[in-house]
Design a protein around this motif. Structure first.
Motif, PDB file in Angstrom:
ATOM      1  N   LEU A   1     -13.199  40.001  13.635  1.00  0.00           N
ATOM      2  CA  LEU A   1     -13.835  38.933  12.862  1.00  0.00           C
ATOM      3  C   LEU A   1     -14.709  38.113  13.805  1.00  0.00           C
ATOM      4  O   LEU A   1     -14.210  37.510  14.762  1.00  0.00           O
ATOM      5  CB  LEU A   1     -12.781  38.024  12.225  1.00  0.00           C
ATOM      6  CG  LEU A   1     -11.739  38.708  11.339  1.00  0.00           C
ATOM      7  CD1 LEU A   1     -10.728  37.681  10.827  1.00  0.00           C
ATOM      8  CD2 LEU A   1     -12.397  39.428  10.173  1.00  0.00           C
ATOM      9  N   THR A   2     -16.014  38.086  13.536  1.00  0.00           N
ATOM     10  CA  THR A   2     -16.929  37.322  14.377  1.00  0.00           C
ATOM     11  C   THR A   2     -17.985  36.646  13.512  1.00  0.00           C
ATOM     12  O   THR A   2     -18.412  37.204  12.494  1.00  0.00           O
ATOM     13  CB  THR A   2     -17.644  38.224  15.405  1.00  0.00           C
ATOM     14  OG1 THR A   2     -18.346  39.265  14.714  1.00  0.00           O
ATOM     15  CG2 THR A   2     -16.648  38.828  16.379  1.00  0.00           C
ATOM     16  N   PRO A   3     -18.439  35.459  13.898  1.00  0.00           N
ATOM     17  CA  PRO A   3     -19.552  34.825  13.196  1.00  0.00           C
ATOM     18  C   PRO A   3     -20.866  35.491  13.574  1.00  0.00           C
ATOM     19  O   PRO A   3     -20.914  36.301  14.506  1.00  0.00           O
ATOM     20  CB  PRO A   3     -19.491  33.377  13.688  1.00  0.00           C
ATOM     21  CG  PRO A   3     -18.867  33.481  15.041  1.00  0.00           C
ATOM     22  CD  PRO A   3     -17.912  34.638  15.000  1.00  0.00           C
TER      23      PRO A   3
ATOM     24  N   HIS B   1     -12.080  33.789   6.976  1.00  0.00           N
ATOM     25  CA  HIS B   1     -12.325  35.220   7.110  1.00  0.00           C
ATOM     26  C   HIS B   1     -11.016  35.988   7.317  1.00  0.00           C
ATOM     27  O   HIS B   1     -10.838  37.083   6.774  1.00  0.00           O
ATOM     28  CB  HIS B   1     -13.271  35.478   8.286  1.00  0.00           C
ATOM     29  CG  HIS B   1     -14.692  35.111   8.027  1.00  0.00           C
ATOM     30  ND1 HIS B   1     -15.147  33.804   8.079  1.00  0.00           N
ATOM     31  CD2 HIS B   1     -15.767  35.861   7.701  1.00  0.00           C
ATOM     32  CE1 HIS B   1     -16.444  33.784   7.809  1.00  0.00           C
ATOM     33  NE2 HIS B   1     -16.842  35.006   7.573  1.00  0.00           N
ATOM     34  N   TRP B   2     -10.133  35.428   8.105  1.00  0.00           N
ATOM     35  CA  TRP B   2      -8.833  36.065   8.374  1.00  0.00           C
ATOM     36  C   TRP B   2      -8.061  36.279   7.079  1.00  0.00           C
ATOM     37  O   TRP B   2      -7.438  37.335   6.882  1.00  0.00           O
ATOM     38  CB  TRP B   2      -8.050  35.181   9.344  1.00  0.00           C
ATOM     39  CG  TRP B   2      -6.769  35.739   9.877  1.00  0.00           C
ATOM     40  CD1 TRP B   2      -6.597  36.438  11.040  1.00  0.00           C
ATOM     41  CD2 TRP B   2      -5.453  35.608   9.299  1.00  0.00           C
ATOM     42  NE1 TRP B   2      -5.268  36.749  11.221  1.00  0.00           N
ATOM     43  CE2 TRP B   2      -4.552  36.255  10.175  1.00  0.00           C
ATOM     44  CE3 TRP B   2      -4.963  35.011   8.137  1.00  0.00           C
ATOM     45  CZ2 TRP B   2      -3.180  36.318   9.915  1.00  0.00           C
ATOM     46  CZ3 TRP B   2      -3.594  35.076   7.866  1.00  0.00           C
ATOM     47  CH2 TRP B   2      -2.722  35.721   8.748  1.00  0.00           C
TER      48      TRP B   2
ATOM     49  N   GLN C   1      -7.989  35.717  19.809  1.00  0.00           N
ATOM     50  CA  GLN C   1      -9.388  36.151  19.808  1.00  0.00           C
ATOM     51  C   GLN C   1     -10.255  35.238  20.687  1.00  0.00           C
ATOM     52  O   GLN C   1     -11.222  35.697  21.278  1.00  0.00           O
ATOM     53  CB  GLN C   1      -9.931  36.260  18.376  1.00  0.00           C
ATOM     54  CG  GLN C   1      -9.932  34.991  17.549  1.00  0.00           C
ATOM     55  CD  GLN C   1     -11.253  34.238  17.552  1.00  0.00           C
ATOM     56  OE1 GLN C   1     -12.311  34.848  17.544  1.00  0.00           O
ATOM     57  NE2 GLN C   1     -11.180  32.915  17.553  1.00  0.00           N
TER      58      GLN C   1
ATOM     59  N   THR D   1     -10.606  23.844  21.425  1.00  0.00           N
ATOM     60  CA  THR D   1     -11.308  24.053  20.162  1.00  0.00           C
ATOM     61  C   THR D   1     -11.132  22.906  19.175  1.00  0.00           C
ATOM     62  O   THR D   1     -11.660  22.988  18.064  1.00  0.00           O
ATOM     63  CB  THR D   1     -10.822  25.354  19.501  1.00  0.00           C
ATOM     64  OG1 THR D   1      -9.422  25.241  19.200  1.00  0.00           O
ATOM     65  CG2 THR D   1     -11.055  26.551  20.404  1.00  0.00           C
TER      66      THR D   1
ATOM     67  N   HIS E   1     -17.031  35.422  18.967  1.00  0.00           N
ATOM     68  CA  HIS E   1     -15.720  34.950  18.505  1.00  0.00           C
ATOM     69  C   HIS E   1     -15.909  33.654  17.731  1.00  0.00           C
ATOM     70  O   HIS E   1     -16.953  33.004  17.817  1.00  0.00           O
ATOM     71  CB  HIS E   1     -14.777  34.731  19.683  1.00  0.00           C
ATOM     72  CG  HIS E   1     -15.098  33.511  20.501  1.00  0.00           C
ATOM     73  ND1 HIS E   1     -16.224  33.429  21.306  1.00  0.00           N
ATOM     74  CD2 HIS E   1     -14.463  32.311  20.628  1.00  0.00           C
ATOM     75  CE1 HIS E   1     -16.247  32.249  21.908  1.00  0.00           C
ATOM     76  NE2 HIS E   1     -15.205  31.548  21.511  1.00  0.00           N
ATOM     77  N   PHE E   2     -14.877  33.278  16.972  1.00  0.00           N
ATOM     78  CA  PHE E   2     -14.882  32.000  16.269  1.00  0.00           C
ATOM     79  C   PHE E   2     -14.350  30.918  17.203  1.00  0.00           C
ATOM     80  O   PHE E   2     -13.300  31.063  17.819  1.00  0.00           O
ATOM     81  CB  PHE E   2     -14.001  32.064  15.019  1.00  0.00           C
ATOM     82  CG  PHE E   2     -14.671  32.694  13.831  1.00  0.00           C
ATOM     83  CD1 PHE E   2     -15.458  31.943  12.969  1.00  0.00           C
ATOM     84  CD2 PHE E   2     -14.513  34.047  13.573  1.00  0.00           C
ATOM     85  CE1 PHE E   2     -16.074  32.521  11.880  1.00  0.00           C
ATOM     86  CE2 PHE E   2     -15.123  34.646  12.485  1.00  0.00           C
ATOM     87  CZ  PHE E   2     -15.915  33.890  11.630  1.00  0.00           C
TER      88      PHE E   2
ATOM     89  N   TYR F   1     -12.641  30.643  10.815  1.00  0.00           N
ATOM     90  CA  TYR F   1     -11.903  31.845  11.201  1.00  0.00           C
ATOM     91  C   TYR F   1     -10.822  32.154  10.170  1.00  0.00           C
ATOM     92  O   TYR F   1     -10.671  33.302   9.726  1.00  0.00           O
ATOM     93  CB  TYR F   1     -11.268  31.667  12.579  1.00  0.00           C
ATOM     94  CG  TYR F   1     -10.380  32.826  12.981  1.00  0.00           C
ATOM     95  CD1 TYR F   1     -10.932  34.003  13.488  1.00  0.00           C
ATOM     96  CD2 TYR F   1      -8.997  32.756  12.835  1.00  0.00           C
ATOM     97  CE1 TYR F   1     -10.126  35.080  13.842  1.00  0.00           C
ATOM     98  CE2 TYR F   1      -8.179  33.827  13.174  1.00  0.00           C
ATOM     99  CZ  TYR F   1      -8.754  34.986  13.677  1.00  0.00           C
ATOM    100  OH  TYR F   1      -7.951  36.054  14.014  1.00  0.00           O
TER     101      TYR F   1
ATOM    102  N   PHE G   1      -5.989  33.445  16.046  1.00  0.00           N
ATOM    103  CA  PHE G   1      -7.182  32.700  16.448  1.00  0.00           C
ATOM    104  C   PHE G   1      -7.213  32.487  17.956  1.00  0.00           C
ATOM    105  O   PHE G   1      -8.220  32.749  18.626  1.00  0.00           O
ATOM    106  CB  PHE G   1      -7.211  31.356  15.717  1.00  0.00           C
ATOM    107  CG  PHE G   1      -8.292  30.413  16.180  1.00  0.00           C
ATOM    108  CD1 PHE G   1      -9.615  30.621  15.822  1.00  0.00           C
ATOM    109  CD2 PHE G   1      -7.986  29.312  16.975  1.00  0.00           C
ATOM    110  CE1 PHE G   1     -10.620  29.754  16.250  1.00  0.00           C
ATOM    111  CE2 PHE G   1      -8.971  28.436  17.400  1.00  0.00           C
ATOM    112  CZ  PHE G   1     -10.304  28.659  17.033  1.00  0.00           C
TER     113      PHE G   1
ATOM    114  N   PHE H   1     -11.236  26.876  14.002  1.00  0.00           N
ATOM    115  CA  PHE H   1     -10.211  27.599  13.256  1.00  0.00           C
ATOM    116  C   PHE H   1     -10.534  27.752  11.776  1.00  0.00           C
ATOM    117  O   PHE H   1     -10.315  28.824  11.204  1.00  0.00           O
ATOM    118  CB  PHE H   1      -8.857  26.889  13.411  1.00  0.00           C
ATOM    119  CG  PHE H   1      -7.778  27.523  12.563  1.00  0.00           C
ATOM    120  CD1 PHE H   1      -7.230  28.754  12.913  1.00  0.00           C
ATOM    121  CD2 PHE H   1      -7.316  26.898  11.405  1.00  0.00           C
ATOM    122  CE1 PHE H   1      -6.250  29.352  12.130  1.00  0.00           C
ATOM    123  CE2 PHE H   1      -6.334  27.476  10.629  1.00  0.00           C
ATOM    124  CZ  PHE H   1      -5.800  28.699  10.997  1.00  0.00           C
TER     125      PHE H   1
END
Length: 446
Positions: A138-140, A155-156, A276, A383, A145-146, A152, A273, A149
């Motif tokens: 899963l990436t933007p 999408h997760w 990744q 983050t 990576h995101f 993310y 999260f 959170f």
């Protein structure tokens, strides 16, 4: 007879184990191998609590394999050399392993790949074993990576986890492959008195009890320090005695869990999260993910404050109770971790790495991704979208331990959130002002 090998790392189970199942499908016999890595010993990561829990895990894994006709082969040394040695002894053409996340694990994986290929053997790396969603899936649009959170998690939540695999019925191990003795908990010195038992049997028992009796109440009680109403599965997830994929699927399917299951699954997403983030930015294990140009306190006064924090005598009962729990159990309630970390990094204004190292010295679930990035989140160098938030330990105690149950559990005789114990090492107003001056305007304490 065709032979393959499974290198166990942080996946010490027979249920839902893709590398083991793939190896069994591919060949007539399998060598299940665990290497007591002297390289990890050299890093200082192999501390007593995790060594003791690991010993339990390996004993239980060996027993599970023996019930299926196999056994666990244990070696000690440098992993690449030992894997190549065992592969040669057994005539294994393939080595199956779960993908790692840390820089150490990835370097080891690459060295292993090159060494095996030079001997005409193949390394097969399996994703989605230690996490639900593999790092990098899963990436933007504009990044690898995101960094936040919430997007993310969105999408997760839409990602369909792989199917859960059952435990194999039979594991055939070739003759003639020698093994060192299994390590034993009793041989490890310095273990926390209240350290829980390790192993897949204990992990699956705890998971079943949690899904049956605990998860439905999780949304309303996971921050209640006195209730102690969290799953306590973190060590089992760290050592892989419980599969995160199975746990997510079973949580979502639990009868009547509702909001509790949603809240619990969200915590498992936080774990993915952090993995990744670390996979994309390995330096975040030791360096600020987002620097705030902090001027952390040093010198004799700071050292005295650090020692008071470690020993649970800061004069703030909730912080001190948390640190006493850590030392006794090798584990700490998540809300207490946040408060204790905020107190060191922001109230005492001490480098987050000092606290992260102390936690790793004692936590049985001490995971580089989760520990380091959670510390950075609290310190405001990671983050967190509100990097200057400060957790007031008195306000947190009134909110999450209102009757003082948690504090009295770990500080017997304490008067509760606002009394008893040593004199505070610093006033909260003074500390907040110091933090503001060192870093810049802070938001109100919460």
């Amino acid at each position: 007879m065709a032979v393959s090998m499974v290198l166990f790392t942080s996946d010490l189970r027979v249920h839902d184990h893709p590398p083991l199942r793939a190896a069994l499908r591919a060949t007539d016999a399998v060598v299940p191998l665990f290497v007591l890595d002297t390289g990890i010993d050299a890093t200082g990561f192999a501390v007593p609590n995790r060594r003791a829990f690991l010993a339990d895990c390996l004993t239980d894994l060996d027993a599970a394999l023996r019930r299926r006709g196999g056994r666990l082969v244990v070696r000690q040394g440098e992993v690449v050399a030992e894997v190549c040695r065992v592969a040669a002894e057994a005539g294994a053409g393939e080595v199956h392993v779960s993908a790692g996340v840390t820089a150490y694990a990835r370097r080891r994986e690459e060295r292993l790949r090159r060494a095996l290929e030079s001997a005409g053997r193949r390394l097969v790396v399996h994703d989605a074993v230690t996490t639900v969603v593999p790092p990098g899936v899963l990436t933007p649009a504009a990044s690898d990576h995101f960094a936040v959170f919430t997007p993310y998690f969105r999408h997760w939540s839409q990602h369909r986890p792989r199917d859960v695999l059952g435990a194999p019925r039979v594991v055939r191990v070739p003759d003639g492959v020698g093994s060192a003795d299994l390590p034993a908990r009793r041989d490890v010195a310095g273990v926390s008195e209240g350290l829980a038992a390790g192993g897949e049997t204990a992990g699956r028992r705890r998971m079943a009890a949690w899904l049956r009796d605990g998860i439905a109440r999780y949304a309303g009680t996971h921050d209640d320090l006195g209730a102690d109403a969290t799953s306590r599965l973190s060590a089992h997830l760290h050592f892989g005695t419980v599969s995160p994929t199975e746990l997510v699927r079973r949580a979502r399917a639990a009868d009547g869990a509702g909001a509790g299951a949603e809240a619990f699954v969200r915590q498992l997403a936080w774990r993915d999260f952090h993995h990744q983030v670390l996979a994309a930015r390995p330096h975040a294990a030791t360096a600020d993910y987002r620097t705030r140009h902090d001027r952390w306190r040093t010198g004799p006064r700071a050292e005295a404050d650090i020692e008071a924090w470690r020993e649970g005598r800061t004069g703030y009962p909730l912080v001190d109770a948390a640190m006493r729990q850590l030392r006794h159990e090798g584990w700490m309630h998540n809300r207490a971790r946040m408060v204790a970390a905020s107190f060191l990094a922001k109230t005492l204004y001490v480098d987050w790495r000092t606290g992260a190292r102390h936690f790793l010295d004692l936590l049985v679930d001490g995971d580089v991704a989760d520990n380091q990035l959670n510390w950075q989140w609290v310190a405001g160098t990671g983050t967190d979208t509100r990097p200057n938030r400060v957790l007031n330990p008195l306000a947190q105690a009134r909110r999450y331990d209102p009757d003082g149950t948690y504090v009295r559990r770990w500080l017997p005789g304490s008067a509760g959130a606002d009394g008893g114990g040593p004199r505070p090492v610093v006033g909260l107003a003074e500390a907040l002002d110091r933090f503001r001056q060192a870093r810049g305007p802070a938001r109100p304490a919460v």
